[in-house]
Design a protein around this motif. Structure first.
Motif, PDB file in Angstrom:
ATOM      1  N   PHE A 168     -20.991   2.270  43.397  1.00  0.00           N
ATOM      2  CA  PHE A 168     -19.714   3.029  43.778  1.00  0.00           C
ATOM      3  C   PHE A 168     -20.212   4.384  43.689  1.00  0.00           C
ATOM      4  N   ALA A 169     -21.223   4.888  42.559  1.00  0.00           N
ATOM      5  CA  ALA A 169     -21.467   6.279  42.481  1.00  0.00           C
ATOM      6  C   ALA A 169     -22.550   6.678  43.347  1.00  0.00           C
ATOM      7  N   VAL A 170     -23.275   5.941  44.018  1.00  0.00           N
ATOM      8  CA  VAL A 170     -24.160   6.275  44.978  1.00  0.00           C
ATOM      9  C   VAL A 170     -23.330   6.652  46.270  1.00  0.00           C
ATOM     10  N   ARG A 171     -22.334   5.667  46.698  1.00  0.00           N
ATOM     11  CA  ARG A 171     -21.510   5.883  47.746  1.00  0.00           C
ATOM     12  C   ARG A 171     -20.609   7.107  47.804  1.00  0.00           C
ATOM     13  N   ALA A 172     -20.044   7.371  46.585  1.00  0.00           N
ATOM     14  CA  ALA A 172     -19.349   8.648  46.370  1.00  0.00           C
ATOM     15  C   ALA A 172     -19.991   9.813  46.566  1.00  0.00           C
ATOM     16  N   HIS A 173     -21.302   9.882  46.001  1.00  0.00           N
ATOM     17  CA  HIS A 173     -22.043  10.957  46.118  1.00  0.00           C
ATOM     18  C   HIS A 173     -22.405  11.139  47.539  1.00  0.00           C
ATOM     19  N   ARG A 174     -23.017  10.362  48.360  1.00  0.00           N
ATOM     20  CA  ARG A 174     -22.993  10.603  49.775  1.00  0.00           C
ATOM     21  C   ARG A 174     -21.946  10.802  50.539  1.00  0.00           C
ATOM     22  N   SER A 175     -20.951  10.167  50.432  1.00  0.00           N
ATOM     23  CA  SER A 175     -19.674  10.248  51.334  1.00  0.00           C
ATOM     24  C   SER A 175     -19.214  11.591  51.116  1.00  0.00           C
ATOM     25  N   LEU A 176     -19.004  12.106  49.809  1.00  0.00           N
ATOM     26  CA  LEU A 176     -18.296  13.512  49.784  1.00  0.00           C
ATOM     27  C   LEU A 176     -19.413  14.652  49.443  1.00  0.00           C
ATOM     28  N   LYS A 177     -20.749  14.184  49.633  1.00  0.00           N
ATOM     29  CA  LYS A 177     -21.858  15.261  49.672  1.00  0.00           C
ATOM     30  C   LYS A 177     -21.702  15.988  48.179  1.00  0.00           C
ATOM     31  N   ILE A 178     -21.444  15.206  46.945  1.00  0.00           N
ATOM     32  CA  ILE A 178     -21.343  15.948  45.758  1.00  0.00           C
ATOM     33  C   ILE A 178     -22.815  16.251  45.531  1.00  0.00           C
ATOM     34  N   PRO A 179     -22.880  17.501  45.193  1.00  0.00           N
ATOM     35  CA  PRO A 179     -24.375  17.958  44.463  1.00  0.00           C
ATOM     36  C   PRO A 179     -24.630  17.249  43.170  1.00  0.00           C
ATOM     37  N   MET A 189      -9.289  18.639  43.724  1.00  0.00           N
ATOM     38  CA  MET A 189      -9.206  17.981  45.225  1.00  0.00           C
ATOM     39  C   MET A 189     -10.387  16.900  45.196  1.00  0.00           C
ATOM     40  N   THR A 190     -11.541  17.256  44.874  1.00  0.00           N
ATOM     41  CA  THR A 190     -12.612  16.293  45.016  1.00  0.00           C
ATOM     42  C   THR A 190     -12.534  14.953  44.355  1.00  0.00           C
ATOM     43  N   ALA A 191     -11.659  15.059  43.163  1.00  0.00           N
ATOM     44  CA  ALA A 191     -11.480  13.955  42.196  1.00  0.00           C
ATOM     45  C   ALA A 191     -10.562  13.050  43.295  1.00  0.00           C
ATOM     46  N   PHE A 192      -9.687  13.595  43.883  1.00  0.00           N
ATOM     47  CA  PHE A 192      -8.581  13.012  44.791  1.00  0.00           C
ATOM     48  C   PHE A 192      -9.327  12.356  45.828  1.00  0.00           C
ATOM     49  N   ARG A 193     -10.193  13.089  46.531  1.00  0.00           N
ATOM     50  CA  ARG A 193     -10.934  12.499  47.603  1.00  0.00           C
ATOM     51  C   ARG A 193     -11.746  11.404  47.257  1.00  0.00           C
ATOM     52  N   VAL A 194     -12.333  11.364  46.158  1.00  0.00           N
ATOM     53  CA  VAL A 194     -12.953  10.264  45.632  1.00  0.00           C
ATOM     54  C   VAL A 194     -12.385   9.031  45.471  1.00  0.00           C
ATOM     55  N   PHE A 195     -10.932   9.121  44.909  1.00  0.00           N
ATOM     56  CA  PHE A 195     -10.038   8.017  45.065  1.00  0.00           C
ATOM     57  C   PHE A 195      -9.544   7.434  46.297  1.00  0.00           C
ATOM     58  N   GLU A 196      -9.437   8.560  47.124  1.00  0.00           N
ATOM     59  CA  GLU A 196      -8.911   8.077  48.232  1.00  0.00           C
ATOM     60  C   GLU A 196      -9.642   7.373  49.353  1.00  0.00           C
ATOM     61  N   ARG A 197     -11.008   7.948  49.198  1.00  0.00           N
ATOM     62  CA  ARG A 197     -12.140   7.310  50.260  1.00  0.00           C
ATOM     63  C   ARG A 197     -12.766   6.262  49.706  1.00  0.00           C
ATOM     64  N   VAL A 199     -12.624   4.622  46.190  1.00  0.00           N
ATOM     65  CA  VAL A 199     -12.069   3.526  45.210  1.00  0.00           C
ATOM     66  C   VAL A 199     -10.893   3.019  45.763  1.00  0.00           C
ATOM     67  N   TRP A 200      -9.906   3.400  46.315  1.00  0.00           N
ATOM     68  CA  TRP A 200      -8.622   2.705  46.719  1.00  0.00           C
ATOM     69  C   TRP A 200      -8.912   1.809  47.845  1.00  0.00           C
ATOM     70  N   PRO A 201      -9.579   2.130  48.963  1.00  0.00           N
ATOM     71  CA  PRO A 201      -9.985   1.259  50.037  1.00  0.00           C
ATOM     72  C   PRO A 201     -10.847   0.002  49.512  1.00  0.00           C
ATOM     73  N   TYR A 202     -11.741   0.190  48.408  1.00  0.00           N
ATOM     74  CA  TYR A 202     -12.506  -1.021  48.237  1.00  0.00           C
ATOM     75  C   TYR A 202     -11.638  -1.969  46.827  1.00  0.00           C
ATOM     76  N   ASP A 203     -11.337  -1.207  46.017  1.00  0.00           N
ATOM     77  CA  ASP A 203     -10.661  -2.175  44.927  1.00  0.00           C
ATOM     78  C   ASP A 203      -9.365  -2.275  44.928  1.00  0.00           C
ATOM     79  N   LYS A 204      -8.607  -1.204  45.088  1.00  0.00           N
ATOM     80  CA  LYS A 204      -7.150  -1.087  44.897  1.00  0.00           C
ATOM     81  C   LYS A 204      -6.813  -1.304  43.581  1.00  0.00           C
ATOM     82  N   PRO A 205      -7.127  -0.658  42.565  1.00  0.00           N
ATOM     83  CA  PRO A 205      -6.963  -0.714  41.223  1.00  0.00           C
ATOM     84  C   PRO A 205      -5.214  -0.836  40.915  1.00  0.00           C
ATOM     85  N   ALA A 206      -5.179  -1.889  40.033  1.00  0.00           N
ATOM     86  CA  ALA A 206      -3.900  -1.964  39.356  1.00  0.00           C
ATOM     87  C   ALA A 206      -3.618  -0.736  38.638  1.00  0.00           C
TER      88      ALA A 206
END
Length: 237
Positions: A168-179, A189-197, A199-206
């Motif tokens: 997940f961490a690797v995917r988030a780094h690449r998707s949002l280009k986090i340095p 805003m970046t934290a929200f985008r990590v969740f939106e893009r 976290v939620w589509p993959y796990d839908k946490p309780a």
């Protein structure tokens, strides 16, 4: 929603998911239609408390551990950002980094946090849990202590070396280009985008906790009546 019926597009399955959004250092007396119209509207349309107070002492990691466990410092064991424990080593317990948390837990024979947290409860129930922060390195363990060992999701956009699971961490780094050095100014805003893009589509946490370091940092730097604080409040809103 009851028995799968939809209310305003919300199904019964959706209703089992909770997102806790934390805006660190935001004083309720500063929230108004003129400063944070969206948050004010949310409060007006929903349910809110006029008597919410934090724990004492009102330090970040102690307060967040109380949030995650539902227990005060006297019960959960985390008295603040740093503290002494009677009857043990004369050295202070620090909570600034994840390394501090693990060192203290080893010193206390695995009994640093003395009560179950939402992380542990959801893990036992077989439900996914996630925490995404844009705060200091000690915030993630405060909100999700030992979550990595439970296979849960955690990420800190300001300190992106703190992230799990690794896929997940690797995917988030690449998707949002986090340095590698992290993102500070646009952290919330970046934290929200990590969740939106990622976290939620993959796990839908309780349950998910999104914790933003602002408006705390700007309040310390510029004061409660500053133009900078108003700008950050509008950005968070």
């Amino acid at each position: 929603s009851v028995d799968g019926a939809s209310v305003d597009g919300l199904t019964a399955d959706d209703a089992r998911h909770v997102v806790v959004l934390g805006i660190d250092g935001l004083r309720p007396d500063l929230v108004a239609e003129s400063t944070m119209p969206h948050l004010a509207a949310l409060a007006s349309d929903g349910t809110w408390s006029r008597r919410h107070t934090t724990v004492f002492p009102s330090e970040t990691r102690g307060a967040l551990t109380a949030l995650a466990t539902g227990a005060t410092a006297q019960v959960n064991g985390i008295a603040g950002n740093q503290f002494y424990i009677r009857g043990t080593s004369p050295d202070q317990v620090f909570t600034e980094t994840t390394h501090d948390w693990w060192a203290a837990d080893e010193r206390l024979a695995g009994n640093l946090v003395k009560v179950p947290s939402i992380s542990e409860v959801l893990h036992q129930a077989g439900r996914p849990f996630a925490v995404v922060t844009s705060s200091g390195p000690g915030v993630l363990p405060a909100l999700n202590w030992k979550g990595q060992q439970r296979g849960q999701t955690g990420f800190n956009v300001r300190h992106p070396q703190i992230g799990y699971p690794h896929s997940f961490a690797v995917r988030a780094h690449r998707s949002l280009k986090i340095p590698a050095g992290g993102i500070s100014a646009d952290g919330p805003m970046t934290a929200f985008r990590v969740f939106e893009r990622e976290v939620w589509p993959y796990d839908k946490p309780a349950a998910t906790i999104l914790w933003c370091t602002e408006v705390d940092s700007v309040s310390h730097l510029h004061g409660l009546q500053s133009t900078q604080l108003r700008e950050i409040m509008r950005a968070c809103d």
